[in-house]
Scaffold this motif. Structure first.
Motif, PDB file in Angstrom:
ATOM      1  N   PRO A   1      43.961  51.098   8.598  1.00  0.00           N
ATOM      2  CA  PRO A   1      45.103  51.924   8.994  1.00  0.00           C
ATOM      3  C   PRO A   1      45.962  52.240   7.773  1.00  0.00           C
ATOM      4  O   PRO A   1      46.101  51.403   6.883  1.00  0.00           O
ATOM      5  CB  PRO A   1      45.878  51.049   9.981  1.00  0.00           C
ATOM      6  CG  PRO A   1      44.974  49.934  10.331  1.00  0.00           C
ATOM      7  CD  PRO A   1      43.973  49.796   9.232  1.00  0.00           C
ATOM      8  N   VAL A   2      46.516  53.423   7.743  1.00  0.00           N
ATOM      9  CA  VAL A   2      47.335  53.864   6.612  1.00  0.00           C
ATOM     10  C   VAL A   2      48.791  53.474   6.785  1.00  0.00           C
ATOM     11  O   VAL A   2      49.475  53.133   5.823  1.00  0.00           O
ATOM     12  CB  VAL A   2      47.208  55.399   6.440  1.00  0.00           C
ATOM     13  CG1 VAL A   2      48.202  55.929   5.436  1.00  0.00           C
ATOM     14  CG2 VAL A   2      45.791  55.760   6.039  1.00  0.00           C
ATOM     15  N   TYR A   3      49.285  53.492   8.016  1.00  0.00           N
ATOM     16  CA  TYR A   3      50.712  53.325   8.264  1.00  0.00           C
ATOM     17  C   TYR A   3      51.053  51.922   8.752  1.00  0.00           C
ATOM     18  O   TYR A   3      50.311  51.329   9.529  1.00  0.00           O
ATOM     19  CB  TYR A   3      51.194  54.345   9.297  1.00  0.00           C
ATOM     20  CG  TYR A   3      50.988  55.770   8.848  1.00  0.00           C
ATOM     21  CD1 TYR A   3      51.858  56.360   7.949  1.00  0.00           C
ATOM     22  CD2 TYR A   3      49.918  56.510   9.325  1.00  0.00           C
ATOM     23  CE1 TYR A   3      51.666  57.664   7.530  1.00  0.00           C
ATOM     24  CE2 TYR A   3      49.719  57.820   8.916  1.00  0.00           C
ATOM     25  CZ  TYR A   3      50.595  58.387   8.017  1.00  0.00           C
ATOM     26  OH  TYR A   3      50.414  59.670   7.609  1.00  0.00           O
ATOM     27  N   ARG A   4      52.218  51.431   8.303  1.00  0.00           N
ATOM     28  CA  ARG A   4      52.807  50.198   8.821  1.00  0.00           C
ATOM     29  C   ARG A   4      54.120  50.578   9.471  1.00  0.00           C
ATOM     30  O   ARG A   4      55.011  51.122   8.816  1.00  0.00           O
ATOM     31  CB  ARG A   4      53.050  49.200   7.686  1.00  0.00           C
ATOM     32  CG  ARG A   4      51.781  48.563   7.171  1.00  0.00           C
ATOM     33  CD  ARG A   4      52.051  47.518   6.108  1.00  0.00           C
ATOM     34  NE  ARG A   4      52.822  47.995   4.957  1.00  0.00           N
ATOM     35  CZ  ARG A   4      52.322  48.694   3.942  1.00  0.00           C
ATOM     36  NH1 ARG A   4      51.045  49.019   3.933  1.00  0.00           N
ATOM     37  NH2 ARG A   4      53.082  49.068   2.937  1.00  0.00           N
ATOM     38  N   LEU A   5      54.231  50.311  10.753  1.00  0.00           N
ATOM     39  CA  LEU A   5      55.464  50.599  11.490  1.00  0.00           C
ATOM     40  C   LEU A   5      56.279  49.321  11.553  1.00  0.00           C
ATOM     41  O   LEU A   5      55.784  48.287  11.996  1.00  0.00           O
ATOM     42  CB  LEU A   5      55.148  51.105  12.903  1.00  0.00           C
ATOM     43  CG  LEU A   5      54.582  52.526  12.944  1.00  0.00           C
ATOM     44  CD1 LEU A   5      53.109  52.552  12.657  1.00  0.00           C
ATOM     45  CD2 LEU A   5      54.877  53.155  14.266  1.00  0.00           C
TER      46      LEU A   5
ATOM     47  N   ASP B   1      62.387  50.856  12.847  1.00  0.00           N
ATOM     48  CA  ASP B   1      62.495  52.314  12.821  1.00  0.00           C
ATOM     49  C   ASP B   1      61.769  52.935  11.640  1.00  0.00           C
ATOM     50  O   ASP B   1      61.652  54.151  11.552  1.00  0.00           O
ATOM     51  CB  ASP B   1      63.967  52.738  12.775  1.00  0.00           C
ATOM     52  CG  ASP B   1      64.688  52.436  14.080  1.00  0.00           C
ATOM     53  OD1 ASP B   1      64.014  52.380  15.128  1.00  0.00           O
ATOM     54  OD2 ASP B   1      65.917  52.254  14.039  1.00  0.00           O
ATOM     55  N   GLY B   2      61.301  52.105  10.697  1.00  0.00           N
ATOM     56  CA  GLY B   2      60.666  52.619   9.488  1.00  0.00           C
ATOM     57  C   GLY B   2      59.159  52.744   9.613  1.00  0.00           C
ATOM     58  O   GLY B   2      58.519  52.087  10.425  1.00  0.00           O
ATOM     59  N   VAL B   3      58.607  53.618   8.776  1.00  0.00           N
ATOM     60  CA  VAL B   3      57.163  53.790   8.664  1.00  0.00           C
ATOM     61  C   VAL B   3      56.834  53.784   7.182  1.00  0.00           C
ATOM     62  O   VAL B   3      57.393  54.555   6.409  1.00  0.00           O
ATOM     63  CB  VAL B   3      56.689  55.123   9.293  1.00  0.00           C
ATOM     64  CG1 VAL B   3      55.199  55.323   9.075  1.00  0.00           C
ATOM     65  CG2 VAL B   3      57.034  55.184  10.768  1.00  0.00           C
ATOM     66  N   GLU B   4      55.918  52.879   6.788  1.00  0.00           N
ATOM     67  CA  GLU B   4      55.461  52.829   5.406  1.00  0.00           C
ATOM     68  C   GLU B   4      54.031  53.330   5.354  1.00  0.00           C
ATOM     69  O   GLU B   4      53.251  53.105   6.274  1.00  0.00           O
ATOM     70  CB  GLU B   4      55.526  51.399   4.878  1.00  0.00           C
ATOM     71  CG  GLU B   4      56.934  50.880   4.732  1.00  0.00           C
ATOM     72  CD  GLU B   4      56.942  49.478   4.153  1.00  0.00           C
ATOM     73  OE1 GLU B   4      56.032  49.140   3.362  1.00  0.00           O
ATOM     74  OE2 GLU B   4      57.854  48.725   4.512  1.00  0.00           O
ATOM     75  N   CYS B   5      53.691  54.006   4.267  1.00  0.00           N
ATOM     76  CA  CYS B   5      52.358  54.581   4.104  1.00  0.00           C
ATOM     77  C   CYS B   5      51.644  53.871   2.965  1.00  0.00           C
ATOM     78  O   CYS B   5      52.182  53.776   1.870  1.00  0.00           O
ATOM     79  CB  CYS B   5      52.484  56.074   3.806  1.00  0.00           C
ATOM     80  SG  CYS B   5      50.906  56.921   3.647  1.00  0.00           S
ATOM     81  N   ASP B   6      50.431  53.388   3.238  1.00  0.00           N
ATOM     82  CA  ASP B   6      49.594  52.754   2.236  1.00  0.00           C
ATOM     83  C   ASP B   6      48.662  53.826   1.681  1.00  0.00           C
ATOM     84  O   ASP B   6      48.161  54.658   2.425  1.00  0.00           O
ATOM     85  CB  ASP B   6      48.791  51.630   2.888  1.00  0.00           C
ATOM     86  CG  ASP B   6      48.051  50.780   1.879  1.00  0.00           C
ATOM     87  OD1 ASP B   6      47.964  51.163   0.702  1.00  0.00           O
ATOM     88  OD2 ASP B   6      47.551  49.720   2.281  1.00  0.00           O
TER      89      ASP B   6
END
Length: 138
Positions: free
Chosen positions: A88-92, A95-100
């Motif tokens: 998976p690319v995203y870490r939720l 309220d934040g979303v981080e992109c790997d």
């Protein structure tokens, strides 16, 4: 175009693009690695197959999915990645979303902001080659 169970991907070569922000009247260049881009928007059938949900107001399996939030779209990308054996690319987080930056399906963004309608474009970074992803209905 793929059927309701497929996502046709188009290979895009590495290159440099100019990105602009009309609000600030600024522009800058971005170097891009090779990647693959979905040939068509995500259909309602594919979205339902991956998420189990049908959020669209206009109904039709072959119509593009709509009425999804940014968080719904990144959850879709993560679920699609997992189903295809990709990280998976995203870490939720709250309220934040981080992109790997590793491989897996993602939405086109510039600094975390969407650059087009959600799920109109989905892509995966990998060596440039055509790829057809098939899904089996159960």
């Amino acid at each position: 175009m793929g059927d309701d169970r497929t996502l046709d991907m188009i290979a895009i070569a590495a290159g440099r693009v100019t990105v602009s922000d009309q609000r600030t009247r600024s522009h800058w260049s971005v170097d891009l690695a090779p990647y693959q881009l979905a040939a068509v928007p995500v259909t309602q059938a594919l979205y339902a197959r991956v998420t189990g949900r049908r959020p669209s107001a206009a109904r039709g399996d072959r119509l593009p999915v709509e009425s999804v939030s940014w968080r719904d779209a990144v959850r879709f990308c993560n679920s699609l990645s997992r189903q295809q054996g990709l990280p998976p690319v995203y870490r939720l987080d709250g309220d934040g979303v981080e992109c790997d930056a590793t491989g897996g399906y993602r939405l086109p963004t510039d600094g975390g902001r969407p650059v087009g309608p959600l799920l109109d474009i989905i892509y995966i970074i990998e060596p440039p080659r055509a790829r057809r992803i098939a899904f089996e209905y159960t």
